[in-house]
Design a protein around this motif. Structure first.
Motif, PDB file in Angstrom:
ATOM      1  N   TYR A 187       0.951  -1.255   0.120  1.00 30.51           N
ATOM      2  CA  TYR A 187       0.010  -0.044  -0.014  1.00 30.51           C
ATOM      3  C   TYR A 187       0.809   1.108   0.120  1.00 30.51           C
ATOM      4  O   TYR A 187       1.737   1.393  -0.792  1.00 30.51           O
ATOM      5  N   THR A 457      -3.650   2.413   5.644  1.00 24.01           N
ATOM      6  CA  THR A 457      -2.969   2.591   4.333  1.00 24.01           C
ATOM      7  C   THR A 457      -3.929   3.028   3.098  1.00 24.01           C
ATOM      8  O   THR A 457      -5.080   2.703   2.963  1.00 24.01           O
ATOM      9  N   TYR A 458      -3.298   3.836   2.288  1.00 24.91           N
ATOM     10  CA  TYR A 458      -4.254   4.476   1.131  1.00 24.91           C
ATOM     11  C   TYR A 458      -3.554   3.981  -0.151  1.00 24.91           C
ATOM     12  O   TYR A 458      -2.399   3.901  -0.275  1.00 24.91           O
ATOM     13  N   LEU A 491     -13.291  -0.191 -11.150  1.00 21.74           N
ATOM     14  CA  LEU A 491     -11.858   0.034 -10.450  1.00 21.74           C
ATOM     15  C   LEU A 491     -11.104  -0.696 -11.360  1.00 21.74           C
ATOM     16  O   LEU A 491     -11.244  -2.096 -11.446  1.00 21.74           O
TER      17      LEU A 491
ATOM     18  N   GLU B 461      -8.845   3.756   0.889  1.00 21.07           N
ATOM     19  CA  GLU B 461      -8.304   2.948   1.819  1.00 21.07           C
ATOM     20  C   GLU B 461      -7.959   1.621   1.298  1.00 21.07           C
ATOM     21  O   GLU B 461      -8.570   0.954   0.635  1.00 21.07           O
ATOM     22  N   SER B 462      -6.616   1.027   1.542  1.00 18.53           N
ATOM     23  CA  SER B 462      -6.188  -0.318   0.644  1.00 18.53           C
ATOM     24  C   SER B 462      -7.174  -1.326   1.001  1.00 18.53           C
ATOM     25  O   SER B 462      -7.372  -2.113   0.071  1.00 18.53           O
ATOM     26  N   ASP B 463      -7.662  -1.477   2.027  1.00 14.85           N
ATOM     27  CA  ASP B 463      -8.484  -2.504   2.526  1.00 14.85           C
ATOM     28  C   ASP B 463      -9.706  -2.528   1.764  1.00 14.85           C
ATOM     29  O   ASP B 463     -10.229  -3.578   1.305  1.00 14.85           O
ATOM     30  N   ALA B 465      -9.891  -1.039  -1.313  1.00 13.08           N
ATOM     31  CA  ALA B 465      -9.597  -1.274  -2.566  1.00 13.08           C
ATOM     32  C   ALA B 465      -9.484  -2.965  -2.709  1.00 13.08           C
ATOM     33  O   ALA B 465      -9.940  -3.412  -3.723  1.00 13.08           O
ATOM     34  N   ARG B 466      -8.832  -3.653  -1.795  1.00 11.65           N
ATOM     35  CA  ARG B 466      -8.605  -4.989  -1.682  1.00 11.65           C
ATOM     36  C   ARG B 466     -10.090  -5.676  -1.825  1.00 11.65           C
ATOM     37  O   ARG B 466     -10.185  -6.589  -2.652  1.00 11.65           O
ATOM     38  N   ILE B 468     -12.668  -4.635  -3.060  1.00 11.61           N
ATOM     39  CA  ILE B 468     -13.399  -4.540  -4.537  1.00 11.61           C
ATOM     40  C   ILE B 468     -12.785  -5.342  -5.456  1.00 11.61           C
ATOM     41  O   ILE B 468     -13.332  -6.064  -6.262  1.00 11.61           O
ATOM     42  N   MET B 469     -11.218  -5.433  -5.378  1.00 14.30           N
ATOM     43  CA  MET B 469     -10.691  -6.068  -6.271  1.00 14.30           C
ATOM     44  C   MET B 469     -10.521  -7.554  -6.138  1.00 14.30           C
ATOM     45  O   MET B 469     -10.218  -8.339  -6.941  1.00 14.30           O
TER      46      MET B 469
END
Lengths: 579, 618
Positions: A187, A457-458, A491, B461-463, B465-466, B468-469
């Protein structure tokens, strides 16, 4: 994000695990079992110790393995059997020289171990079955090859994207040809991973420290293992012992690994004896892989020091070994059976495996020279402490370890300014003062895991202006400075970069939640704007062709028999809702 | 976001003098800095006045980086002139083999020009200038990302073509330009094929030498080459092949070696010494830049240690009777051993000379190729009777290869340089038509502007994104909340956004009715048969994990696996009148469901309406 120290000693082996990715960093072989074997179990075939990675993680679950140099690769072939059985989809990343030198290194150890085992089997002394030692025997060649088939080679400074979740990038560590440190980004957190780092001038390209700056976590490995010995003093000591020994008509053997610092030493010692007027003393490099080891040293000019690069551009071979071979000063043999008994009477200088002196040429000469005090072994490799050779008068311990000292490491931590410093506990045996580093280290005992999950994290998502313009943001009643709006689309990820596109296709079967409220008038107006005809408002009910919408305060009923019309009505509602 | 501006100073609708200026935003990069073989005046170099605007300043403030794709003179021949005479102090990027070999070629070129002009060229760059120029060179490894400054980065990819040739990508912000230099998409005898990742550059600038050629012609050219040599030596003639020591020479040597081996020929083959040995050393050192086959066997046998090709010894071999083949340097017959051999062999019509590459104007090679047959060597007039053949063996991608690199990298725009106008125009049309990509073919000095739509950056937020992916490897649909807190934009899960902003959820219920076929069965009977049908959906994949709840006589309720959503199906009998005013009983299923299961219901309904007619009792 969890970090686990798998290694039981200073050789690095770390497991980095998040919910979505598992990364293993380095996996060394441990030769201490070889020495143990000699002292305690004379009838046991040689065994090596391999980190128990499978105790900490299902080997199949590992997504990515990063390898810093040929030493830290050698433990991996033991895993390839489980990988093959389950059709593992992971990747091992290392530089091309690391891959090639690992092949050479592993092949040599394999042949050496097999040689001793066969000898024990054929020996008349042991009619009993051979004993069992802790540790592992060499894996089959097929497994070794299978392991190498998972490798993707990379270059220094080549960013590798890992499923859009993380990235790794190798930077020269200055230690040997192709050796590297790593910058791991998960991340937006940066983890610098240092292994066998040297800022001294070696044959390898200069260390790239700048690239490791400002990390969130710095994992520090591979400091000098013989802190009492400076490389310069050891080389001088070795030169003096070499000269003395051949002067008295004795021979010298350097038990070495087939690459690394020996590439420098071979040049230095040939030069030195020539300078001392003993250029006639022959040098031999005797190993089943000697030819390949020297040949490979010459073909990575990009990964070499400036001086060696300069030579390559002439074009000359970067190392003088080929020149020495041409001049007859250096001879290469695959094994000791090539009718070499004559040359062992010396005086001569031998290079060959193995630094533990329990395998290969060193083992053979160890027996032959036991009663000849004229000859000497000079152990220049590190990791084999003085006491290993205790009681062997003809062994000189002069380790040439170019890696960082405690002071060097502390200075580097100061320069790199990580937020956290991580070290394994074993390193404190030789570098106790590391505790006093500017950033107090988090100390990992063998098997210890620490959870760094406090990180939030972003990632960045990029979108075109046209995509953004389709989103309507409205101020919220509680906080008028903050606006919010529903966004639907896709996405995408490529090359580690997230991108948003407004293709509505495929979004319909995904859970959707909307918020806010709307008035009957507001929705009726929006429906008209969106092309609905014959809109009639009856109380909290909006009639339209073929159906109606019933509005509550926090809920709305859409009645229509056509899928597409219902969806169109919903889109109008989305536009009308205000937080 | 920055727009992209590209202008070729050389190689625009032409081959030679490659020099392409690319500006992304305020970053300016020069791709290649070559000389033109066809000119001996100022036109042999790119017109750098274009950059400085004619005033007396150097190029340094105007150019952020110079990138050289490979060592051929039409790509690097103007480099010392540019950096030392016009003036450029910034970084020059090359791969290591290019850095090592380039100065040798430049020095060779310098000697030819200054010797030919016999002192008239007073202002040509000197050996010292070549050295100074090379000091400004920084080495780029393959795939290594080099940050020129905070904004501009470059990355090199393997290009085949010649030893060390690379394609270069430059990136500024979100925009990137990939320049192929000269490349080859099919591995040959000593080099591998060009490769780049799916880097989606904003613009791909590709060479187009063989824009209308396809691969087979290369094979037939090689056959032709071998046939000509074979015929000549069969008739007792000598074959002279003037080559530059590096590059195609190695390819031709391997070709000839293999032919000699196959045909079991014993006619001697030679290579003039000196540079040739040096060349072989370059190939040994940079074996990682050759192809897999050579790499895999290099410890045991170096493919460049030839079995048939021996070193040429002037005293013995020059006038040795009988046939022979000799590769001799230099390639343009302007001096040295190749010229000396030519002088000795050219009067015999049985002999043959094969020119496998370009010759600079003014050289004996150039004159020979242009039909001249009378030469004066050391004051003696000589009439040449030797058979002259010209064959170009440069390794460029053909039309198929160019299309392949476009597919491989997925650019948004394509530009062709380094080719003939008509040919590149033809291919440009094809690219536009077949791939729907804008395709440019600017002439020298002609500017191409490509506007790049600005990008908006949103954090996630990474979480999330994860999550979704999780549904997919590289693309996944989603609904979320976009929040602007005045500083930055963030994508949030609706639940999180609602909680954070104290906003209440708005529920949506979807309602539809399905008309059933005419019949007399009661709603209760319909529900019984419907339950059976829906059970097959639940057992199958259509409504996996949904749970029937309640036990009403005329309706069915289904709950989602987590019990948060419900779908209800009610059977009703409506009394209506038909158009003639007669009583008619219409049977309807009324279906209600929440928004979040929208599509599942759509699928279910279309199934229901088809299948129900079959199961419902009349």
């Amino acid at each position: 994000m969890e970090l686990t120290n798998i290694s039981s000693n200073t050789s690095p082996c770390w497991l980095l695990r998040t919910e979505s990715i598992v990364i293993l960093a380095d996996c060394c072989l441990d030769f201490s079992s070889l020495i143990y074997s000699r002292h305690h179990h004379k009838t046991c075939p040689p065994r090596v110790l391999v980190p128990n990675v499978h105790q900490y993680v299902d080997l199949y679950e590992i997504d990515v393995i990063i390898v810093s140099n040929y030493h830290t690769f050698a433990g991996l072939p033991w895993m390839s059997k489980s990988w093959k059985e389950k059709d593992w989809g992971g990747v091992i990343y290392c530089t091309l020289p690391t891959l090639e030198f690992t092949k050479i290194y592993v092949q040599e150890i394999g042949l050496y171990m097999e040689e001793v085992e066969n000898e024990l089997r054929n020996s008349e002394l042991t009619d009993k079955p051979l004993g069992n030692m802790p540790g592992e025997k060499m894996v089959e060649q097929e497994q070794v090859d299978a392991c190498f088939s998972y490798v993707k080679t990379i270059n220094y400074g080549e960013p590798i994207d890992l499923f859009g979740i993380a990235s790794v990038i190798a930077h020269s560590s200055g230690f040997c040809i192709g050796s590297c440190n790593w910058m791991i980004e998960i991340y937006d957190k940066k983890i610098a991973y240092i292994c066998d780092h040297t800022s001294l001038k070696t044959h390898a390209s200069r260390v790239d420290t700048k690239a490791l700056k400002d990390s969130d976590i710095l994992i520090l490995n591979g400091l000098k293992s013989c802190p009492g010995f400076s490389p310069d003093r050891s080389v001088n000591d070795a030169c003096a012992t070499l000269d003395e020994t051949v002067k008295r008509g004795g021979s010298v053997m350097f038990p070495v690994y087939p690459t690394g610092v020996m590439l420098d030493l071979l040049e230095i010692f040939i030069d030195y004896l020539a300078q001392m007027g003993r250029g006639h003393i022959p040098f031999y490099f005797i190993s089943p892989i000697a030819k390949a080891a020297l040949a490979h040293a010459q073909i990575y000019p990009e990964a070499l020091s400036e001086a060696k690069k300069e030579k390559a551009s002439l074009p000359q071979f970067p190392f003088d070994h080929d020149l020495a071979i041409e001049k007859g000063k250096l001879k290469i043999y695959e094994d000791t059976n090539e009718g070499l008994s004559a040359i062992f009477r010396g005086p001569a200088v031998f290079f060959g495996g193995h630094p533990s002196m329990e395998l290969g040429l060193a083992r053979k000469l160890g027996k032959d020279w036991a009663n000849n005090p004229k000859n000497k072994f000079i152990v220049t490799e590190c990791g084999f402490q003085n006491n290993t050779f205790a009681g062997r008068l003809n062994v000189k311990h002069a380790p040439v370890d170019t890696r960082m000292t405690t002071t060097g490491a502390k200075l580097m931590v100061q320069e790199l300014k990580p937020k956290e410093l991580v070290i394994c506990q074993a390193i404190l045996h030789t570098h106790p003062k590391l505790r006093e580093s500017v950033i107090p280290p988090r100390i990992f005992h063998p098997g210890k895991t620490h959870d760094f999950s406090s990180f939030k994290t972003y990632r960045d998502v990029k979108m075109d202006v046209s995509a953004a313009s389709k989103v309507t943001l409205q101020p919220t009643p509680g906080r008028p400075d903050v606006c919010v709006g529903p966004i639907s689309g896709t996405l995408n990820i490529s090359n580690g970069q997230f991108r948003f596109t407004t293709d509505y296709e495929g979004t319909s079967n995904i859970e959707q939640k909307l918020w806010g409220a709307m008035t009957v008038e507001g929705l009726a107006k929006q429906l008209r704007l969106d092309g609905f005809k014959n809109i009639k408002v009856k109380g909290r009910k909006i009639m339209l062709d073929g159906g109606f919408v019933q509005l509550g305060t926090q809920s709305t009923h859409i009645h229509h028999d056509s899928n597409s019309v219902r969806r169109k009505i919903l889109l109008s509602c989305r536009k009308t809702l205000t937080p | 976001m920055p727009d992209i501006r590209i202008v070729p100073l050389g190689a625009g609708q032409d081959v030679g003098r490659s020099c392409i200026l690319v500006s992304i935003g305020n970053k300016n990069v020069m791709f290649d800095c070559g000389m033109h073989m066809g000119y001996q005046d100022a036109r042999r170099f790119p017109d750098f006045n274009y950059i400085t605007g004619g005033d007396q300043t150097t190029l340094t403030p105007h150019i952020d980086a110079v990138i050289i794709s490979h060592f051929h003179l039409d790509h690097c021949g103007a480099l010392p002139y540019m950096s030392e005479q016009v003036g450029y102090e910034g970084p020059i990027y090359m791969t290591m083999p290019t850095k090592v070999i380039c100065p040798i070629l430049l020095e060779d070129f310098r000697k030819v020009v200054t010797k030919r002009s016999a002192g008239a060229e007073t202002n040509f760059f000197t050996s010292e200038m070549i050295k100074n120029c090379m000091r400004k060179v920084e080495i780029v490894g393959l795939h290594q990302v080099i940050n020129v400054d905070d904004e501009l980065s470059i990355k090199a990819y393997y290009a085949g073509h010649v030893l060390g040739a690379a394609m270069f990508k430059i990136t500024v912000g979100d925009e990137s330009v990939l320049y192929t230099g000269d490349f080859n998409m099919t591995p040959d005898r000593h080099l591998g094929a060009a490769w780049a990742d799916r880097c989606k550059p904003t613009v791909l600038i590709s060479e187009s030498t063989y824009a209308t050629t396809i691969r087979d012609s290369k094979r037939s050219r090689e056959r032709d080459f071998l046939k000509k040599i074979h015929r000549c030596v069969e008739n007792g003639g000598k074959v002279l092949i003037p080559v530059f020591a590096l590059g195609r020479a190695q390819e031709l040597c391997i070709l000839l070696e293999q032919y000699w081996d196959r045909m079991k020929l014993n006619v001697p083959v030679y290579f003039t010494a000196g540079l040739a040995e040096k060349a072989t050393n370059y190939y040994k050192l940079f074996v990682n830049w050759t192809n897999e086959k050579i790499k895999s066997s290099f410890v045991e046998r170096n493919l460049f240690d030839f079995k048939y090709i021996k070193a040429f010894q002037k005293e013995i071999h020059m006038n040795q009777s009988g046939p022979q083949v000799c590769f001799a340097t230099p390639g343009m017959l302007h001096a040295g051993m190749s010229l000396e051999i030519f002088q000795n062999w050219c009067t015999d019509e049985k002999n043959c000379i094969i020119m496998p590459g370009y010759c600079v104007a003014g050289t004996v090679g150039h004159r020979l190729l242009h039909g001249e047959r009378h030469f004066k060597f050391n004051g003696v007039n000589v009439t040449s009777r030797i058979k002259v053949e010209y064959m170009s063996f440069s390794a460029h991608a053909d039309a198929k290869g160019i299309m392949q690199i476009i597919k491989m990298t997925e650019p948004k725009n394509v530009m062709f340089v380094h080719g003939e106008a008509a040919k590149m125009e033809f291919l440009a049309k094809k690219v536009q038509k077949d791939m729907g990509l804008p395709c440019f073919t600017p002439a020298n000095g002609e500017t191409v502007n490509i506007s790049c739509p600005p990008q908006i950056k949103v954090k996630i937020e990474s979480d999330l994104a994860r999550k979704i992916m999780k549904r997919s490897l590289n693309r996944a649909a989603f609904h979320a909340a976009l929040v602007n807190d005045g500083n930055e934009l963030e994508l949030l899960h609706p639940d999180v956004a609602m909680k954070k902003l104290k906003v209440k959820q708005h529920h949506f219920q979807m309602n539809t009715s399905v008309n059933l076929p005419e019949g007399n069965s009661t709603p209760e009977q319909i529900i019984v048969s419907l339950r059976l049908l829906i059970k097959t959906y639940i057992d199958g994949s259509l409504m996996e994990k949904w749970v029937p709840v309640g036990n009403m006589m005329n309706s069915i309720e289904l709950a989602s696996p987590d019990m948060s959503q419900t779908i209800s199906i009610v059977a009703e009998k409506l009394k209506t009148f038909d158009t003639f005013g007669n009583h008619k009983s219409e049977r309807v299923l009324k279906v209600t469901w929440p928004l979040s299961v929208d599509d599942e219901i759509g699928i279910l309904l279309s199934r229901l309406s088809k299948e129900f007619a079959l199961v419902v009792p009349r």
